[in-house]
Structures are given as C-alpha cells and as structure tokens.
Design a protein around this motif. Structure first.
Motif, PDB file in Angstrom:
ATOM      1  N   GLN A  23       6.842  93.736  15.982  1.00  0.00           N
ATOM      2  CA  GLN A  23       8.235  93.293  16.005  1.00  0.00           C
ATOM      3  C   GLN A  23       8.814  93.234  14.596  1.00  0.00           C
ATOM      4  N   LEU A  24       8.032  92.717  13.655  1.00  0.00           N
ATOM      5  CA  LEU A  24       8.474  92.696  12.257  1.00  0.00           C
ATOM      6  C   LEU A  24       8.720  94.114  11.750  1.00  0.00           C
ATOM      7  N   ILE A  25       7.800  95.016  12.066  1.00  0.00           N
ATOM      8  CA  ILE A  25       7.924  96.403  11.619  1.00  0.00           C
ATOM      9  C   ILE A  25       9.131  97.071  12.261  1.00  0.00           C
ATOM     10  N   ASP A  26       9.297  96.879  13.575  1.00  0.00           N
ATOM     11  CA  ASP A  26      10.426  97.502  14.276  1.00  0.00           C
ATOM     12  C   ASP A  26      11.759  96.987  13.728  1.00  0.00           C
ATOM     13  N   ASP A  27      11.839  95.679  13.487  1.00  0.00           N
ATOM     14  CA  ASP A  27      13.073  95.104  12.938  1.00  0.00           C
ATOM     15  C   ASP A  27      13.371  95.692  11.554  1.00  0.00           C
ATOM     16  N   SER A  28      12.328  95.800  10.717  1.00  0.00           N
ATOM     17  CA  SER A  28      12.507  96.360   9.381  1.00  0.00           C
ATOM     18  C   SER A  28      12.944  97.810   9.454  1.00  0.00           C
ATOM     19  N   LYS A  29      12.293  98.595  10.297  1.00  0.00           N
ATOM     20  CA  LYS A  29      12.643 100.008  10.425  1.00  0.00           C
ATOM     21  C   LYS A  29      14.078 100.179  10.901  1.00  0.00           C
ATOM     22  N   ARG A  30      14.491  99.355  11.856  1.00  0.00           N
ATOM     23  CA  ARG A  30      15.858  99.447  12.383  1.00  0.00           C
ATOM     24  C   ARG A  30      16.879  99.144  11.289  1.00  0.00           C
ATOM     25  N   LYS A  31      16.633  98.067  10.525  1.00  0.00           N
ATOM     26  CA  LYS A  31      17.566  97.689   9.468  1.00  0.00           C
ATOM     27  C   LYS A  31      17.632  98.765   8.382  1.00  0.00           C
ATOM     28  N   ILE A  32      16.474  99.292   8.011  1.00  0.00           N
ATOM     29  CA  ILE A  32      16.451 100.324   6.978  1.00  0.00           C
ATOM     30  C   ILE A  32      17.137 101.594   7.475  1.00  0.00           C
ATOM     31  N   ASP A  59      19.529 101.835   9.627  1.00  0.00           N
ATOM     32  CA  ASP A  59      20.981 101.599   9.617  1.00  0.00           C
ATOM     33  C   ASP A  59      21.542 101.802   8.212  1.00  0.00           C
ATOM     34  N   THR A  60      20.827 101.281   7.206  1.00  0.00           N
ATOM     35  CA  THR A  60      21.287 101.433   5.826  1.00  0.00           C
ATOM     36  C   THR A  60      21.232 102.895   5.393  1.00  0.00           C
ATOM     37  N   VAL A  61      20.133 103.568   5.698  1.00  0.00           N
ATOM     38  CA  VAL A  61      19.984 104.976   5.330  1.00  0.00           C
ATOM     39  C   VAL A  61      21.127 105.804   5.910  1.00  0.00           C
ATOM     40  N   ALA A  62      21.485 105.544   7.169  1.00  0.00           N
ATOM     41  CA  ALA A  62      22.560 106.298   7.814  1.00  0.00           C
ATOM     42  C   ALA A  62      23.896 106.084   7.102  1.00  0.00           C
ATOM     43  N   LYS A  63      24.122 104.881   6.603  1.00  0.00           N
ATOM     44  CA  LYS A  63      25.394 104.579   5.944  1.00  0.00           C
ATOM     45  C   LYS A  63      25.538 105.283   4.600  1.00  0.00           C
ATOM     46  N   VAL A  64      24.430 105.486   3.904  1.00  0.00           N
ATOM     47  CA  VAL A  64      24.520 106.053   2.548  1.00  0.00           C
ATOM     48  C   VAL A  64      24.046 107.499   2.460  1.00  0.00           C
ATOM     49  N   PRO A 108       6.452  92.015   3.655  1.00  0.00           N
ATOM     50  CA  PRO A 108       7.130  92.155   4.948  1.00  0.00           C
ATOM     51  C   PRO A 108       8.647  92.258   4.866  1.00  0.00           C
ATOM     52  N   SER A 109       9.247  92.310   3.657  1.00  0.00           N
ATOM     53  CA  SER A 109      10.708  92.170   3.560  1.00  0.00           C
ATOM     54  C   SER A 109      11.378  93.278   2.764  1.00  0.00           C
ATOM     55  N   ASN A 110      10.803  94.476   2.776  1.00  0.00           N
ATOM     56  CA  ASN A 110      11.390  95.569   2.008  1.00  0.00           C
ATOM     57  C   ASN A 110      12.793  95.940   2.486  1.00  0.00           C
ATOM     58  N   ASP A 111      13.102  95.671   3.739  1.00  0.00           N
ATOM     59  CA  ASP A 111      14.434  95.989   4.251  1.00  0.00           C
ATOM     60  C   ASP A 111      15.522  95.223   3.508  1.00  0.00           C
ATOM     61  N   ILE A 112      15.207  94.034   3.029  1.00  0.00           N
ATOM     62  CA  ILE A 112      16.187  93.250   2.273  1.00  0.00           C
ATOM     63  C   ILE A 112      16.541  93.958   0.977  1.00  0.00           C
ATOM     64  N   ALA A 113      15.529  94.469   0.286  1.00  0.00           N
ATOM     65  CA  ALA A 113      15.776  95.183  -0.966  1.00  0.00           C
ATOM     66  C   ALA A 113      16.583  96.449  -0.721  1.00  0.00           C
ATOM     67  N   VAL A 114      16.250  97.196   0.328  1.00  0.00           N
ATOM     68  CA  VAL A 114      17.002  98.414   0.642  1.00  0.00           C
ATOM     69  C   VAL A 114      18.471  98.091   0.859  1.00  0.00           C
ATOM     70  N   ASP A 115      18.742  97.073   1.636  1.00  0.00           N
ATOM     71  CA  ASP A 115      20.120  96.690   1.931  1.00  0.00           C
ATOM     72  C   ASP A 115      20.863  96.246   0.679  1.00  0.00           C
ATOM     73  N   LYS A 116      20.214  95.412  -0.136  1.00  0.00           N
ATOM     74  CA  LYS A 116      20.895  94.864  -1.305  1.00  0.00           C
ATOM     75  C   LYS A 116      21.201  95.942  -2.337  1.00  0.00           C
ATOM     76  N   ILE A 117      20.274  96.876  -2.534  1.00  0.00           N
ATOM     77  CA  ILE A 117      20.500  97.948  -3.497  1.00  0.00           C
ATOM     78  C   ILE A 117      21.588  98.893  -2.992  1.00  0.00           C
ATOM     79  N   ALA A 118      21.559  99.205  -1.699  1.00  0.00           N
ATOM     80  CA  ALA A 118      22.585 100.082  -1.136  1.00  0.00           C
ATOM     81  C   ALA A 118      23.977  99.473  -1.291  1.00  0.00           C
ATOM     82  N   ARG A 119      24.090  98.178  -1.051  1.00  0.00           N
ATOM     83  CA  ARG A 119      25.389  97.507  -1.207  1.00  0.00           C
ATOM     84  C   ARG A 119      25.824  97.483  -2.671  1.00  0.00           C
TER      85      ARG A 119
END
Length: 348
Positions: free
Chosen positions: A202-211, A213-218, A330-341
C-alpha cells in the motif's frame, strides 16, 4: 550524529538490494504505533540478503537499527507500523519531511548505548542487546575491522541481519545506480519479514501513484537545472559548496520531478566540492538545501543564492528545503512533488 560522520557514511543511505487478506490502514508515517501482523507471511520463510540466506520462524520482536548516517531504515519500520518491535535505535536526523516522524524517531528506545567514533553501535554493546534482527545501512556496519559485530557473530547469537540491497559491500559503498525502486525493495523486504506485506504494498502503490501524477504534469516541460546542497556538512570544510550532491538516489528523484542535476556523477562519487568559479558559470534554476539540524536552513539557502545573482534561482528566490525524503526511505514521493513544484510551478 556528528556532521562529519553523516557525510562520511551518507553514501549508505542512497540505495538498497510475499493469500488474500484485509489490509489494515497503515499508521501515519511519523508514528511508532503498535502493529499486528496481517497473517499473510507463511513462516518459516527464507530471505536472501547480500549473498547470505536467513530463515525466519516468526516476525522479529527485538530489533536493533544501526546508524550509518541514515534514517531510511527506521523510517520504513515506522511507516510499516512495526516501530514497537524496535529494541534500540541509533538512527536520528532531527528533521523530517513527514509531520511527526522526527519526534517519533527521537521517542524510540536507545538503551543508553555508548556509540563508537562512527556514532554507531560497537561489537560488545551490540551483542549485549540479545537482538533477533539487526539492520545496518551498509555492509560496513558488520565489519570486524571497524569494531562491529559481524553477521556471523550475530547469527551465532540468534540474530538475523539485513542490509539494503545496493549497500552490501564491506565499506557500504553504493554498488549500483540507486533509484526510488530501491526504496520500494526495502519496504517489500521488511514487509515480508514482519508479516505486513500488504502495508508495504500500500505504501509503495501510494508512492507510485503520487509520483506518476507528478511525472505526468511535468513530462512535457524542459528539464531545469537544480543544485542540491548539504550546507555545513563537508568533511573538515565548513563552506556551503563542499558537499554538493553528485551520484545518488536523488538523481532519479530529480528526473521524475522534471529536473536535472548539473553535477550528476555515475562513477560512485556521492558528493563533490565545486568551486565558486564553476558554480558561477553553471545555470541554476532551482536550489534545494538539505536540512540536517541546521538552526536556520532558510538563511543558509539565501546565503548561497546571494553569492550568485546571475542564477535564475536567485532572481526568482527559487529554493526549497528537504530533509529525509531525498534519501532512501518510504517518502521519496514528497521530494519528487516538492522539487517539481519548485521548478515547474505553472503545472500545479
């Protein structure tokens, strides 16, 4: 943890090597909550780790987490909801990109262990814990030459051992090109060992989904140059430019965020020292400063920007602060989002 020790061992934080059931919602990542198993792992199980094979008759109950300049391992245990299994934790960072995580780590037992010069657990102190599972950030954490209990000594004392998969070498040096997938691999391994594979997935799936979404935006945006700096963490050098990110998991994170590291290295070099002259002629669109117990990290970022008025990042005051999400964990998705923003704000 001493700053010099953090930088000297930080390479070990960068990379690593499970019937249907109802999955309990995992506790917030920062909380060391009591977790029950899911009843999915069918013990005994066998796990291969760094060329060694370990059998588990049940989920570990007396876990010791070694330092190694990381919080990725202890953060993974907390995110999986098995923090109550930790007998002694030597990992600490002082800040986190996940609310509550730093205080949860600080609240874990340490058993009053006296650390060695590497700010880690020496042999006799380790054997005295009577652990059944010991996690080291890198293979060097089990090196007899450095005064640590070896994997063989711990096995004889009844403890299985674990090292993230890409840090198996005796020195703990990164042996491949680390990516976010290495964070997921560690979560899967620990999820299996502790009978919480559903939580891990679940942690992995949530992270992959968030990442994703960010990848698609940029995805359609031009890559922006991002400088990743660890202020004040240089070995014997207090300058801001003696610990600049070179090779590490952060390069995969930057790429996913629509950015690029102008000092990216693929030769195993983790940090580099860059002269002010070279920085002055390198176009920088965004600055990331990594916070390790810095009393005023924002001031450190502004001090760097003020030295390079020609940077796009300086003209737009474009910087962000990260802590543990830029590392293995477990929180690399946070870094991806913050850097993209930071570098593509128009996409959000």
């Amino acid at each position: 943890m001493k700053r010099a020790a953090v930088l000297a061992l930080a390479a070990a934080t960068l990379a690593i090597p499970g019937c249907s059931t109802t999955v309990t919602e995992p506790a917030p990542a920062g909380e060391a909550s009591v977790a029950s198993t899911e009843g999915v792992t069918r013990y005994p199980i066998t796990l291969d780790n760094c060329g060694k094979t370990y059998d588990y008759a049940e989920a570990p109950e007396r876990v010791v987490v070694m330092n190694g300049g990381s919080v990725g391992e202890v953060s993974s245990l907390l995110a999986l909801g098995v923090g109550n299994r930790i007998l002694a934790n030597a990992q600490s960072y002082g800040s986190s990109d996940v609310p509550g995580r730093a205080s949860a780590i600080d609240a874990l037992p340490t058993r009053g262990i006296t650390y060695n010069s590497l700010q880690d657990i020496p042999r006799e102190a380790m054997l005295a814990q009577h652990a059944d599972f010991v996690i080291s950030t890198g293979g060097g954490g089990f090196s007899a030459d450095q005064g640590f209990a070896t994997r063989e000594q711990l096995a004889a004392a009844g403890a299985n051992t674990y090292v993230p998969r890409a840090n198996c070498g005796v020195t703990g040096a990164v042996t491949g090109t680390p990516t976010v997938e290495d964070s997921y691999a560690m979560l899967r391994d620990l999820g299996t060992v502790f009978d919480v594979p559903g939580r891990a997935e679940q942690l992995i799936d949530d992270s992959k989904r968030k990442i994703a979404d960010t990848v698609a935006k940029v995805a359609a945006q031009p890559k922006k140059n991002v400088l990743l700096v660890f202020p004040g963490m240089g070995m014997g050098d207090s300058s801001d430019f003696s610990a600049i990110a070179a090779g590490g998991i952060w390069n995969d994170i930057l790429e996913k965020a629509g950015a690029v590291n102008p000092f990216h290295r693929t030769d195993g070099t983790t940090f580099v020292t860059i002269s002010k002259e070279q920085l002055a002629v390198t176009p920088i669109d965004g600055l990331i400063v990594v916070n390790y117990r810095n009393p005023d990290i924002d001031a450190a970022a502004r001090r760097i920007l003020d030295q390079f008025p020609q940077w796009n990042a300086t003209r737009t005051k474009n910087f962000a602060v990260l802590a543990d999400s830029i590392y293995l964990g477990p929180s690399n998705d946070i870094a991806v989002d913050k850097i993209a923003r930071l570098v593509h704000p128009e996409q959000f």
